[in-house]
Design a protein around this motif. Sequence first.
Motif, PDB file in Angstrom:
ATOM      1  N   ASN A  61      29.459  48.405  45.203  1.00  0.00           N
ATOM      2  CA  ASN A  61      30.118  49.656  44.879  1.00  0.00           C
ATOM      3  C   ASN A  61      30.775  50.308  46.074  1.00  0.00           C
ATOM      4  O   ASN A  61      31.733  51.056  45.946  1.00  0.00           O
ATOM      5  N   LYS A 112      42.903  54.365  41.476  1.00  0.00           N
ATOM      6  CA  LYS A 112      41.912  53.466  40.892  1.00  0.00           C
ATOM      7  C   LYS A 112      42.440  52.020  40.873  1.00  0.00           C
ATOM      8  O   LYS A 112      41.741  51.090  41.249  1.00  0.00           O
ATOM      9  N   GLU A 142      35.266  48.196  35.048  1.00  0.00           N
ATOM     10  CA  GLU A 142      35.866  49.162  35.967  1.00  0.00           C
ATOM     11  C   GLU A 142      36.297  50.459  35.286  1.00  0.00           C
ATOM     12  O   GLU A 142      36.240  51.517  35.895  1.00  0.00           O
ATOM     13  N   ASN A 159      40.499  45.988  46.705  1.00  0.00           N
ATOM     14  CA  ASN A 159      39.114  45.924  47.191  1.00  0.00           C
ATOM     15  C   ASN A 159      38.184  45.159  46.273  1.00  0.00           C
ATOM     16  O   ASN A 159      37.232  44.554  46.729  1.00  0.00           O
ATOM     17  N   VAL A 160      38.419  45.266  44.971  1.00  0.00           N
ATOM     18  CA  VAL A 160      37.456  44.678  44.035  1.00  0.00           C
ATOM     19  C   VAL A 160      37.841  43.241  43.691  1.00  0.00           C
ATOM     20  O   VAL A 160      37.056  42.313  43.881  1.00  0.00           O
ATOM     21  N   THR A 192      42.564  50.453  44.264  1.00  0.00           N
ATOM     22  CA  THR A 192      41.208  50.078  44.686  1.00  0.00           C
ATOM     23  C   THR A 192      40.773  48.781  44.020  1.00  0.00           C
ATOM     24  O   THR A 192      40.233  47.890  44.666  1.00  0.00           O
ATOM     25  N   ILE A 193      41.036  48.680  42.720  1.00  0.00           N
ATOM     26  CA  ILE A 193      40.634  47.466  42.016  1.00  0.00           C
ATOM     27  C   ILE A 193      41.378  46.257  42.574  1.00  0.00           C
ATOM     28  O   ILE A 193      40.794  45.223  42.873  1.00  0.00           O
ATOM     29  N   ARG A 240      34.425  49.981  46.299  1.00  0.00           N
ATOM     30  CA  ARG A 240      35.190  50.886  45.441  1.00  0.00           C
ATOM     31  C   ARG A 240      35.218  52.281  46.048  1.00  0.00           C
ATOM     32  O   ARG A 240      36.271  52.902  46.174  1.00  0.00           O
ATOM     33  N   GLU A 241      34.031  52.771  46.439  1.00  0.00           N
ATOM     34  CA  GLU A 241      33.949  54.111  47.031  1.00  0.00           C
ATOM     35  C   GLU A 241      34.853  54.219  48.245  1.00  0.00           C
ATOM     36  O   GLU A 241      35.568  55.202  48.413  1.00  0.00           O
ATOM     37  N   LEU A 277      38.539  54.482  47.142  1.00  0.00           N
ATOM     38  CA  LEU A 277      38.856  55.762  46.509  1.00  0.00           C
ATOM     39  C   LEU A 277      38.810  56.908  47.517  1.00  0.00           C
ATOM     40  O   LEU A 277      39.631  57.810  47.481  1.00  0.00           O
TER      41      LEU A 277
END
Lengths: 275, 331, 284
Positions: free
Chosen positions: C161, C174, C89, C181-182, C177-178, C164-165, C168
């Motif tokens: 991806n 960041k 990441e 979402n990730v 998001t991680i 992530r997009e 953001l």
Amino acid sequence: MTAFQTAVKENKKKSPVVQENINKEESIFSAKGLNLWYGNDQALKDINLDIRKNGVTAIIGPSGCGKSTFLKTLNRMVELVPIVKTSGAIDYHGVNIFDPSVNLVELRSSVGMVFQKPNPFPKSIFDNVAFGPRVHGVKKKAELKEIVEKSLRGSGLWDEVKDRLGESAMGLSGGQQQRLCIARCLAVEPEVILMDEPTSALDPKSTLKVEELIQELKKDYSIVIVTHNMQQAARISDKTAFFLNGEVVEYDNTDTIFSNPQDKRTEDYITGRFG
Amino acid sequence: MSSHAEKQSEDIKQMKVVNKEKLTQKSFKANTLDFLIEKMFFVFGSIAVFVLLLLLYFLVREGSSALQEVGILTYLTETRWYPSSPQGAGYGALQFIVGSIMVTIGALVIAIPWGIFTAIFIAEIAPKRVREILKPVVEVLAIFPSVVLGFIALVILSPIVANVFDLSNGRTALTASLILSVMALPTIVSIAEDSLRSVPKDYREAAYALGASRWETIKIVTFPAAKSGILAGVMLGFGRAVGETMTVLMAAGNAISMPMTEFMGITVPNFLASVRTLTANIAIEGSDVSWGSLHYSSLFVLALILFVITFVVNLIADLLISRQRRKLTNE
Amino acid sequence: MSKQMSQRLWFGICGFFASMTIVALLFLLFSIVKEGASVISWSFITEPPRRNMTEGGIWPALVGTFYVASLTVLISVPIGIGAAIYLNEYAKQGPVVRVIRMSIRNLAGVPSIVYGLFGLAIFASTLRLGVGLITAAITLAIMVLPWIITASEEALKAVPNSFREGGLALGATKWQTIRNNVLPSAIPGMATGSILGLARAAGETAPIILTGAAYFSRNLPSSLNDSFMALPYHLYILATQHAQAAAVRPIAYGTALVLIMMVILLNLSAILLRNHYRRKNEMF
């Protein structure tokens, strides 16, 4: 009369006020000498472009012309590609968005984005829409509910989903997913909405719905839309920029671009001679 | 569309304002906190480097007294191993090195053809249903605890070896090689299969178009294109076998002598002799050695020798894999 | 020889070797199951060894293995996931990342007995933790770390991806998001990798010989510094170190069977978990 000329006519009939205002507009973004490279490939060449406040600005051009790249530059999402380099400036509220002092979180909160392929998160419909407000610190359940309802109404999805807000967003149809993504974007109360070919993955019926929605949204938001569909640009936009090989060939009122293009290349493109 | 005349919460009103100050305002959440979090993850990310350096440092530190007092040459060239004898101590470790290399080579002689042909079968020949049986079979072999394999070698293989070759003790280099080949096999199969698969379809189609049969295509096109990757698999299999402890500890007999024999006037490795490998010797002596003694230090020298062997082997495998990748992406 | 004939011959050779793989697995499983199945009973699992390990069960070894493997996972998984998050990441391609990746690959190739000696030198001796549970667990944790990192990175790579997009673009930082979402989508994959790490730690013998496994211990370990019995080491002892090798052979077979079943079950559950979430993710 070609299809898009018909579309332009209809557009004129539909929103005469906007058409009148177009010459005394105020711009929201203004790109000055913008260049962009992916590694050694230059994708944008000396772009000078003022994007008007309110209404819809369409960006058209053949694939690979830099139109999506330009759009993603406006909220600096383009920088997710690690090898991107830029020069020049884009002014937004008197600030150059490339300035190191710019707070990306604030920039992206006020410049929302809708992607080519609907990208709902694998969460419930409610949590998708509440995502933005939550990360910006809204915690109260009642307040979140209010925002979610307002945003879903704003994207015309409320009546379809109000009874199943807790269900997974992945269960919605493609068109519904895209409108959910628009609602998710509205929930952050942006000033500008960037749309990157928002209907290219949708069927004609869903496309129509999204287009109608855009017509609604432009009363409250400035919209910049990239599209490869010229009829769509003609139907929904007020101004159109034609990109070719990373350059702006022509930028004018939509009806001028489609009925009376100044540049031979624009004419070739809109009459379908290439691209 | 809702008009914005409606009552709005403070948070939302706050969000709506866009101006120069807000756009350039530093926020704790977006700047400081995110920066700190990134740094924290960088620390996690670099742990592997830190651990590798620490490992090397400790091997060298603990081994240094032996290296200084005895010297590396003694370990590499002599064969007398009496590390804790008060008088006439010996530190020759050549027989362990020879033992390690012997059982490893023996294992690879079996595992290379076995692994490569199996990989070709899985990647190129087998129908989907057969493939779906073979792949889990290889995976289960890969997870077999080494001590269980060693146990099977001890109770089943070594009596067979003793019988066939008429030996009093069936725990030999051969027995260890046989069982080690089963351990190296999954590594070779999976890496070789990956690299065969990474050969683009058009290569094969081009060969078919020229009238080559499926086997000719494999022989002339696919296999050569995947050669570096397959070799990498062999190297990793070598690394796996040379570093393996429990199976050889239980199967090889662990005698501390040079496993050599005279054959038609020349000295050759004797696969029917009991051998002790570097790994087995560390395991046998490591738990009762007194900390800080020269004997203890000597074991770290053996570990260093092992480390260097596996390091070099893995490095070669690495280079081969990146060469394969480059070859297939550039062409 | 005709083209057809030679192709048939070579395909036959490949098929022969491939079927030898199946034969080898069946042989290994069969030889353990044949002798071990009759030994396994409820009391074999739940009783401690008796009469100098010639009778009784494997309970302390089972518990010891559970303790040491769980501790190993507790130590290695947070670090491994953290490292994977950095690599997938945050890190940008460059010399730093190349060095990190090279180190990870190298650690994966270090022989397990070398880890054992390393653990002995640094944790038992230099840091004065002695030989026991914690020293063995840290040593095993370092050993499985490369696998945990690799598996976690695979799990992160599988997250589209667009998640992530999307985060953001809504103005999330960041880290938000991680985290939001990730990671939620990557956790099943990471759990799979952790279970595989657990299985590996549970089956490993060489490092714990040097760092804390006990030949025999009447009591279960009660502190982190206690030495412990472990299934794989117990099997090694029964097979090679016991004076009455023939008398303990059935128990050794039983121990081997339990160990294999444990490792296979752990792997199976990891695979099922992965498939379950893969299906669920496709829907969700």
